[in-house]
Motif scaffolding. Structure first.
Motif, PDB file in Angstrom:
ATOM      1  N   SER A  29       0.827  -1.190   0.000  1.00 40.32           N
ATOM      2  CA  SER A  29       0.000   0.000   0.000  1.00 40.32           C
ATOM      3  C   SER A  29       0.868   1.248   0.000  1.00 40.32           C
ATOM      4  CB  SER A  29      -0.896   0.007   1.242  1.00 40.32           C
ATOM      5  OG  SER A  29      -0.114   0.243   2.395  1.00 40.32           O
ATOM      6  N   ALA A  30       0.217   2.400  -0.219  1.00 38.94           N
ATOM      7  CA  ALA A  30       0.939   3.670  -0.216  1.00 38.94           C
ATOM      8  C   ALA A  30       1.601   3.906   1.129  1.00 38.94           C
ATOM      9  CB  ALA A  30      -0.021   4.807  -0.555  1.00 38.94           C
ATOM     10  N   ALA A  31       0.931   3.463   2.225  1.00 43.79           N
ATOM     11  CA  ALA A  31       1.474   3.693   3.557  1.00 43.79           C
ATOM     12  C   ALA A  31       2.757   2.901   3.783  1.00 43.79           C
ATOM     13  CB  ALA A  31       0.429   3.330   4.604  1.00 43.79           C
ATOM     14  N   THR A  32       2.764   1.617   3.401  1.00 47.16           N
ATOM     15  CA  THR A  32       3.924   0.773   3.668  1.00 47.16           C
ATOM     16  C   THR A  32       5.023   0.967   2.638  1.00 47.16           C
ATOM     17  OG1 THR A  32       2.929  -1.063   2.440  1.00 47.16           O
ATOM     18  CG2 THR A  32       2.560  -1.008   4.814  1.00 47.16           C
ATOM     19  N   CYS A  33       4.689   1.521   1.474  1.00 52.11           N
ATOM     20  CA  CYS A  33       5.666   1.661   0.396  1.00 52.11           C
ATOM     21  C   CYS A  33       6.142   3.098   0.213  1.00 52.11           C
ATOM     22  CB  CYS A  33       5.085   1.131  -0.924  1.00 52.11           C
ATOM     23  SG  CYS A  33       4.685  -0.623  -0.885  1.00 52.11           S
ATOM     24  N   ALA A  34       6.140   3.874   1.289  1.00 50.40           N
ATOM     25  CA  ALA A  34       6.623   5.244   1.221  1.00 50.40           C
ATOM     26  C   ALA A  34       8.059   5.240   0.717  1.00 50.40           C
ATOM     27  CB  ALA A  34       6.539   5.898   2.592  1.00 50.40           C
ATOM     28  N   LYS A  35       8.323   5.939  -0.359  1.00 48.66           N
ATOM     29  CA  LYS A  35       9.626   5.878  -1.023  1.00 48.66           C
ATOM     30  C   LYS A  35      10.763   6.281  -0.091  1.00 48.66           C
ATOM     31  CE  LYS A  35       8.424   6.140  -5.877  1.00 48.66           C
ATOM     32  NZ  LYS A  35       8.767   6.739  -7.173  1.00 48.66           N
ATOM     33  N   GLY A  36      11.785   5.414  -0.048  1.00 43.32           N
ATOM     34  CA  GLY A  36      12.973   5.675   0.749  1.00 43.32           C
ATOM     35  C   GLY A  36      12.765   5.530   2.236  1.00 43.32           C
ATOM     36  N   ALA A  37      11.593   5.077   2.648  1.00 44.06           N
ATOM     37  CA  ALA A  37      11.303   4.959   4.079  1.00 44.06           C
ATOM     38  C   ALA A  37      10.693   3.600   4.409  1.00 44.06           C
ATOM     39  CB  ALA A  37      10.361   6.075   4.513  1.00 44.06           C
ATOM     40  N   LEU A  38      11.146   2.557   3.741  1.00 42.93           N
ATOM     41  CA  LEU A  38      10.624   1.214   3.986  1.00 42.93           C
ATOM     42  C   LEU A  38      11.242   0.619   5.251  1.00 42.93           C
ATOM     43  CD1 LEU A  38      10.776  -0.254   0.361  1.00 42.93           C
ATOM     44  CD2 LEU A  38       8.924   1.015   1.447  1.00 42.93           C
ATOM     45  N   ALA A  39      10.613  -0.427   5.750  1.00 41.99           N
ATOM     46  CA  ALA A  39      11.139  -1.127   6.929  1.00 41.99           C
ATOM     47  C   ALA A  39      12.239  -2.090   6.476  1.00 41.99           C
ATOM     48  CB  ALA A  39      10.014  -1.874   7.630  1.00 41.99           C
ATOM     49  N   THR A  40      13.370  -1.530   6.089  1.00 42.25           N
ATOM     50  CA  THR A  40      14.463  -2.316   5.513  1.00 42.25           C
ATOM     51  C   THR A  40      15.348  -2.944   6.585  1.00 42.25           C
ATOM     52  OG1 THR A  40      15.718  -0.261   5.281  1.00 42.25           O
ATOM     53  CG2 THR A  40      14.535  -1.046   3.344  1.00 42.25           C
ATOM     54  N   HIS A  41      16.191  -3.878   6.130  1.00 37.75           N
ATOM     55  CA  HIS A  41      17.109  -4.585   7.027  1.00 37.75           C
ATOM     56  C   HIS A  41      17.979  -3.598   7.798  1.00 37.75           C
ATOM     57  CE1 HIS A  41      19.443  -8.006   8.419  1.00 37.75           C
ATOM     58  NE2 HIS A  41      20.552  -7.435   8.000  1.00 37.75           N
ATOM     59  N   LYS A  42      18.450  -2.570   7.104  1.00 37.67           N
ATOM     60  CA  LYS A  42      19.201  -1.484   7.737  1.00 37.67           C
ATOM     61  C   LYS A  42      18.497  -0.180   7.377  1.00 37.67           C
ATOM     62  CE  LYS A  42      23.698  -3.823   7.503  1.00 37.67           C
ATOM     63  NZ  LYS A  42      25.078  -3.759   6.943  1.00 37.67           N
ATOM     64  N   ALA A  43      18.108   0.570   8.379  1.00 36.07           N
ATOM     65  CA  ALA A  43      17.322   1.782   8.153  1.00 36.07           C
ATOM     66  C   ALA A  43      18.002   2.726   7.173  1.00 36.07           C
ATOM     67  CB  ALA A  43      17.094   2.503   9.480  1.00 36.07           C
ATOM     68  N   GLY A  44      17.228   3.204   6.206  1.00 37.25           N
ATOM     69  CA  GLY A  44      17.729   4.167   5.239  1.00 37.25           C
ATOM     70  C   GLY A  44      18.518   3.570   4.098  1.00 37.25           C
ATOM     71  N   THR A  45      18.697   2.244   4.117  1.00 39.84           N
ATOM     72  CA  THR A  45      19.500   1.560   3.098  1.00 39.84           C
ATOM     73  C   THR A  45      18.759   0.327   2.608  1.00 39.84           C
ATOM     74  OG1 THR A  45      21.571   2.275   4.128  1.00 39.84           O
ATOM     75  CG2 THR A  45      21.700   0.395   2.636  1.00 39.84           C
ATOM     76  N   LEU A  46      18.842   0.058   1.315  1.00 39.17           N
ATOM     77  CA  LEU A  46      18.281  -1.164   0.747  1.00 39.17           C
ATOM     78  C   LEU A  46      19.414  -2.161   0.551  1.00 39.17           C
ATOM     79  CD1 LEU A  46      15.517  -2.241  -0.386  1.00 39.17           C
ATOM     80  CD2 LEU A  46      16.415  -1.681  -2.651  1.00 39.17           C
ATOM     81  N   THR A  47      19.311  -3.309   1.183  1.00 42.05           N
ATOM     82  CA  THR A  47      20.351  -4.330   1.101  1.00 42.05           C
ATOM     83  C   THR A  47      19.924  -5.421   0.124  1.00 42.05           C
ATOM     84  OG1 THR A  47      20.979  -3.918   3.403  1.00 42.05           O
ATOM     85  CG2 THR A  47      21.773  -5.961   2.395  1.00 42.05           C
ATOM     86  N   ILE A  48      20.762  -5.663  -0.879  1.00 38.52           N
ATOM     87  CA  ILE A  48      20.456  -6.648  -1.926  1.00 38.52           C
ATOM     88  C   ILE A  48      21.485  -7.770  -1.862  1.00 38.52           C
ATOM     89  CG2 ILE A  48      20.118  -7.009  -4.395  1.00 38.52           C
ATOM     90  CD1 ILE A  48      19.544  -4.031  -4.670  1.00 38.52           C
ATOM     91  N   GLY A  49      21.032  -8.997  -1.947  1.00 40.83           N
ATOM     92  CA  GLY A  49      21.918 -10.148  -1.903  1.00 40.83           C
ATOM     93  C   GLY A  49      22.104 -10.782  -3.271  1.00 40.83           C
ATOM     94  N   THR A  50      23.266 -11.368  -3.497  1.00 43.35           N
ATOM     95  CA  THR A  50      23.514 -12.220  -4.660  1.00 43.35           C
ATOM     96  C   THR A  50      24.721 -13.095  -4.371  1.00 43.35           C
ATOM     97  OG1 THR A  50      23.534 -12.269  -7.081  1.00 43.35           O
ATOM     98  CG2 THR A  50      25.096 -10.773  -6.015  1.00 43.35           C
ATOM     99  N   ASP A  51      24.949 -14.060  -5.222  1.00 49.97           N
ATOM    100  CA  ASP A  51      26.035 -15.025  -5.023  1.00 49.97           C
ATOM    101  C   ASP A  51      27.384 -14.426  -5.427  1.00 49.97           C
ATOM    102  OD1 ASP A  51      27.264 -17.405  -4.374  1.00 49.97           O
ATOM    103  OD2 ASP A  51      26.059 -18.636  -5.724  1.00 49.97           O
ATOM    104  N   LYS A  52      28.441 -15.119  -5.060  1.00 50.05           N
ATOM    105  CA  LYS A  52      29.786 -14.759  -5.508  1.00 50.05           C
ATOM    106  C   LYS A  52      30.492 -16.025  -5.933  1.00 50.05           C
ATOM    107  CE  LYS A  52      33.928 -12.164  -4.283  1.00 50.05           C
ATOM    108  NZ  LYS A  52      33.780 -11.274  -5.459  1.00 50.05           N
ATOM    109  N   PRO A  53      31.086 -16.081  -7.138  1.00 50.90           N
ATOM    110  CA  PRO A  53      31.128 -14.982  -8.097  1.00 50.90           C
ATOM    111  C   PRO A  53      29.755 -14.683  -8.706  1.00 50.90           C
ATOM    112  CG  PRO A  53      32.019 -16.974  -9.079  1.00 50.90           C
ATOM    113  CD  PRO A  53      31.789 -17.281  -7.634  1.00 50.90           C
ATOM    114  N   ALA A  54      29.618 -13.424  -9.128  1.00 54.86           N
ATOM    115  CA  ALA A  54      28.393 -12.973  -9.790  1.00 54.86           C
ATOM    116  C   ALA A  54      28.634 -13.066 -11.294  1.00 54.86           C
ATOM    117  CB  ALA A  54      28.067 -11.535  -9.382  1.00 54.86           C
ATOM    118  N   TYR A  55      27.932 -13.995 -11.943  1.00 58.98           N
ATOM    119  CA  TYR A  55      28.222 -14.370 -13.323  1.00 58.98           C
ATOM    120  C   TYR A  55      27.645 -13.420 -14.360  1.00 58.98           C
ATOM    121  CZ  TYR A  55      29.003 -18.863 -10.962  1.00 58.98           C
ATOM    122  OH  TYR A  55      29.436 -19.843 -10.110  1.00 58.98           O
ATOM    123  N   ALA A  56      28.361 -13.271 -15.459  1.00 59.42           N
ATOM    124  CA  ALA A  56      27.813 -12.634 -16.662  1.00 59.42           C
ATOM    125  C   ALA A  56      26.876 -13.647 -17.343  1.00 59.42           C
ATOM    126  CB  ALA A  56      28.943 -12.252 -17.606  1.00 59.42           C
TER     127      ALA A  56
END
Length: 307
Positions: A55-82
């Motif tokens: 919803s608009a309330a939970t998806c306020a841009k840049g103010a989500l309930a993220t893993h670390k406040a104020g930052t979006l943390t994205i995961g992927t494997d290593k090595p990261a393949y082409a």
């Protein structure tokens, strides 16, 4: 507040009568109604902003309930393949999945300098347990079994599996699934590529299972396996840039006639699932996903279907 049981009548003689008593009863009923728990599932802001609804309330841009406040943390494997990433550096914005990740982040209100990356091994990303990312992007196909442990966004890429073999080998001349039954096949652990090997090709020899596609490619180079099953874009990249004496033999039909899709992985019950899904849907609608696919996966052209 006094409990209802404390004022319950105890017998016929305690039954109130007359206008004054009726007024007292009505007053007591109104007080109890005001104190009763409200059904937040059917009314009010809480219902509109439930977890995963985006919803608009939970998806306020840049103010989500993220893993670390104020930052979006994205995961992927290593090595990261082409061609999904470039130079094993997810943060550079190059490669299809890196570009998609940043496009989603931007939709959520997190510019590139507010995005951080963390290493999450492929088969661990969708295993049960708490996650150290807000979402993971790593060619993870959406399926019902994985949905038991994690949430998925809507699909950001429609994919088919392909077979890669060394040029001039018996596997390279395969024209059908039956032609592959007698060869030694390999695939990455926990992948839908491995599911395709065991479920669709069903070889007579036990397939080799590898912790990473890097190890699988090395095994192909060294002749430890006859053929390798990968998603189609990766197969074209492998044969064009990494194992140049190999070729794409063909692609597999999607099992059951459905479309296999890669989705972003989120923690089970994540409050961000709806927001992330809405972002992916918007990128598909406005043509961004198609544009990024053309930019980064244009070499993944059609290959013969192995029936």
């Amino acid at each position: 507040m006094t409990s209802a049981s404390a004022s319950r009548p105890t017998g016929p003689t305690s039954r109130p009568t007359g206008p004054a008593s009726l007024a007292a009863l009505l007053l007591a009923a109104s007080v109890l109604a005001a104190c009763a728990p409200q059904d937040t599932a059917t009314s009010g802001p809480a219902a509109a902003s439930g977890a995963g609804q985006g919803s608009a309330a939970t998806c306020a841009k840049g103010a989500l309930a993220t893993h670390k406040a104020g930052t979006l943390t994205i995961g992927t494997d290593k090595p990261a393949y082409a061609p999904w990433f470039a130079d094993d550096a997810p943060a550079n914005g190059k490669g299809f999945e890196s570009a998609v990740a940043y496009a989603v982040a931007d939709r959520l209100g997190y510019p590139q300098d507010k995005v951080t990356w963390t290493v999450s091994p492929f088969d661990k990303a969708f295993a049960p347990g708490a996650k150290d990312f807000d979402f993971d992007i790593n060619q993870v196909s959406i399926n019902d079994d994985r949905k038991k442990s994690v949430d998925f966004s809507s699909g950001y890429y429609d994919v088919r599996q392909a077979v890669v073999a060394l040029k001039g080998s018996k596997a390279a001349s395969a024209k059908s699934l039956a032609d592959l039954k007698g060869v030694k096949l390999g695939a990455q652990v926990g992948s839908t590529s491995l599911t395709a090997v065991t479920g669709q090709i069903a070889p007579t020899t036990q397939p080799a299972v590898f912790d990473s596609n890097d190890l699988a490619k090395t095994a192909l180079k060294n002749g430890q396996i006859d053929a390798l099953v990968l998603d189609l874009p990766t197969a074209f990249y492998v044969t064009g840039a990494e194992v140049t004496d190999a070729q794409v033999v063909g692609q597999l039909q999607n099992a059951g006639g459905g479309t296999e899709q890669f989705g972003l992985v989120l923690d089970k019950g994540s409050a961000l699932t709806g927001c992330v899904t809405a972002a992916v849907d918007a990128l598909r609608t406005d043509g961004t996903l198609a544009r990024l696919e053309k930019q980064w996966l244009s070499d993944a052209v059609s290959a013969p279907v192995l029936g």
